[in-house]
Design a protein around this motif. Structure first.
Motif, short mmCIF file in Angstrom:
data_model
loop_
_atom_site.label_atom_id
_atom_site.label_comp_id
_atom_site.label_asym_id
_atom_site.label_seq_id
_atom_site.Cartn_x
_atom_site.Cartn_y
_atom_site.Cartn_z
N ALA A 107 0.84 -1.20 0.00
CA ALA A 107 0.00 0.00 0.00
C ALA A 107 0.88 1.25 0.00
CB ALA A 107 -0.93 -0.01 1.21
N GLY A 108 1.90 1.27 0.84
CA GLY A 108 2.78 2.43 0.92
C GLY A 108 3.47 2.72 -0.41
N HIS A 109 3.92 1.67 -1.07
CA HIS A 109 4.57 1.83 -2.38
C HIS A 109 3.63 2.49 -3.38
CE1 HIS A 109 7.05 0.78 -5.85
NE2 HIS A 109 5.96 0.31 -6.41
N LEU A 110 2.40 2.00 -3.45
CA LEU A 110 1.45 2.56 -4.41
C LEU A 110 1.01 3.97 -4.03
CD1 LEU A 110 -0.62 -0.69 -4.96
CD2 LEU A 110 1.05 0.33 -6.53
N LEU A 111 0.80 4.21 -2.73
CA LEU A 111 0.41 5.55 -2.28
C LEU A 111 1.53 6.55 -2.55
CD1 LEU A 111 -1.31 4.46 1.03
CD2 LEU A 111 -2.44 5.74 -0.82
N PHE A 115 -1.04 6.99 -6.52
CA PHE A 115 -2.30 6.32 -6.86
C PHE A 115 -3.37 6.69 -5.84
CE2 PHE A 115 0.81 3.63 -8.99
CZ PHE A 115 0.20 3.42 -10.22
N ARG A 116 -4.62 6.79 -6.30
CA ARG A 116 -5.74 7.14 -5.42
C ARG A 116 -6.89 6.15 -5.50
NH1 ARG A 116 -4.57 9.17 -1.48
NH2 ARG A 116 -6.65 9.94 -1.13
N HIS A 117 -6.87 5.24 -6.44
CA HIS A 117 -7.91 4.22 -6.58
C HIS A 117 -7.23 2.86 -6.54
CE1 HIS A 117 -10.79 7.31 -7.59
NE2 HIS A 117 -9.86 7.83 -8.39
N PHE A 118 -7.73 1.99 -5.69
CA PHE A 118 -7.05 0.73 -5.43
C PHE A 118 -8.00 -0.45 -5.51
CE2 PHE A 118 -4.79 4.08 -3.35
CZ PHE A 118 -3.46 3.79 -3.58
N ALA A 119 -7.41 -1.61 -5.71
CA ALA A 119 -8.15 -2.87 -5.63
C ALA A 119 -7.22 -3.90 -5.01
CB ALA A 119 -8.60 -3.34 -7.01
N ASP A 141 -7.20 -1.24 5.02
CA ASP A 141 -7.09 -0.26 6.10
C ASP A 141 -6.08 0.84 5.78
OD1 ASP A 141 -8.97 -1.63 7.58
OD2 ASP A 141 -7.52 -2.51 8.99
N CYS A 142 -4.92 0.46 5.28
CA CYS A 142 -3.88 1.44 4.95
C CYS A 142 -4.36 2.42 3.89
CB CYS A 142 -2.62 0.73 4.44
SG CYS A 142 -1.68 -0.11 5.71
N VAL A 143 -4.99 1.90 2.87
CA VAL A 143 -5.47 2.74 1.77
C VAL A 143 -6.60 3.66 2.24
CG1 VAL A 143 -6.74 2.64 -0.42
CG2 VAL A 143 -4.73 1.19 -0.07
N GLU A 144 -7.55 3.09 2.97
CA GLU A 144 -8.71 3.89 3.40
C GLU A 144 -8.34 4.95 4.43
OE1 GLU A 144 -11.73 1.00 4.37
OE2 GLU A 144 -12.30 0.81 2.25
N ARG A 145 -7.29 4.73 5.22
CA ARG A 145 -6.85 5.75 6.19
C ARG A 145 -6.39 7.02 5.48
NH1 ARG A 145 -4.78 1.37 9.35
NH2 ARG A 145 -2.72 1.59 8.40
N THR A 146 -6.02 6.91 4.20
CA THR A 146 -5.58 8.09 3.45
C THR A 146 -6.74 8.78 2.74
OG1 THR A 146 -5.14 6.94 1.36
CG2 THR A 146 -3.37 6.95 3.02
N GLY A 147 -7.93 8.19 2.85
CA GLY A 147 -9.09 8.75 2.17
C GLY A 147 -9.33 8.17 0.80
N ALA A 148 -8.48 7.27 0.37
CA ALA A 148 -8.64 6.64 -0.95
C ALA A 148 -9.63 5.49 -0.83
CB ALA A 148 -7.30 6.14 -1.46
#
Length: 163
Positions: A107-111, A115-119, A141-148
């Motif tokens: 998640a950190g690498h992609l963020l 990137f803002r949209h994930f699967a 959890d990691c992605v959604e904590r950033t608002g994505a």
């Protein structure tokens, strides 16, 4: 010289990485005589009855291997995905993947790349692939904590997979 058996599934990348680590250790430190099953690509088996080894390093994601290894009463180091047939009460050292760390790194690498949209694409739950579910929860959890946002897809295959 120590005589050690390596019991693993040569079809699995995870197992091959573990065995690569053992090989690197051997090159630098230990004069071991290592038993590896000839047909490791087809099945995992213990050494033949005439083998008198000092210990075993084995993938415990296969219940037959776990039970057979325990019956030898030899020193054992087990490894696997954390969802095999390892019994923590056995006292056997067990190495497994830190699935939360894997998901956080991904998640950190992609963020970090904007990137803002994930699967997350994972596996349908089986007795040995709970690791996929752990990674899914942490990644989402990691992605959604950033608002994505993060969609989740799970395969339909019932096959049992290792990490």
């Amino acid at each position: 010289m120590r005589h050690v058996a390596l019991i693993y599934d040569a079809k699995l990348p995870y197992d091959l990485k573990v065995i690569s680590g053992v090989a690197a250790y051997l090159r630098e430190h230990a004069p071991w005589n290592v038993y590896i099953e000839e047909s490791a690509l087809h099945d995992q088996r213990l050494p033949p009855g005439r083998w008198h080894g000092d210990g075993i390093i084995a993938d415990f994601d296969d219940p037959h291997i776990a039970r057979a290894v325990l019956r030898t009463h030899l020193p054992v180091v087990a490894f696997g995905g954390g969802y095999g047939w390892y019994d923590p009460r056995s006292g056997i050292p067990y190495c497994y993947t830190d699935n939360q760390a894997v998901a956080r790194l991904a998640a950190g690498h992609l963020l970090d790349r904007g990137f803002r949209h994930f699967a997350f694409c994972g596996y349908r739950r089986t007795p040995i692939n709970g690791w996929s579910e752990e990674r899914e929860r942490e990644f989402v959890d990691c992605v959604e904590r950033t608002g994505a946002d993060c969609a989740v897809y799970r395969g339909r295959s019932p096959r049992q997979c290792a990490p």
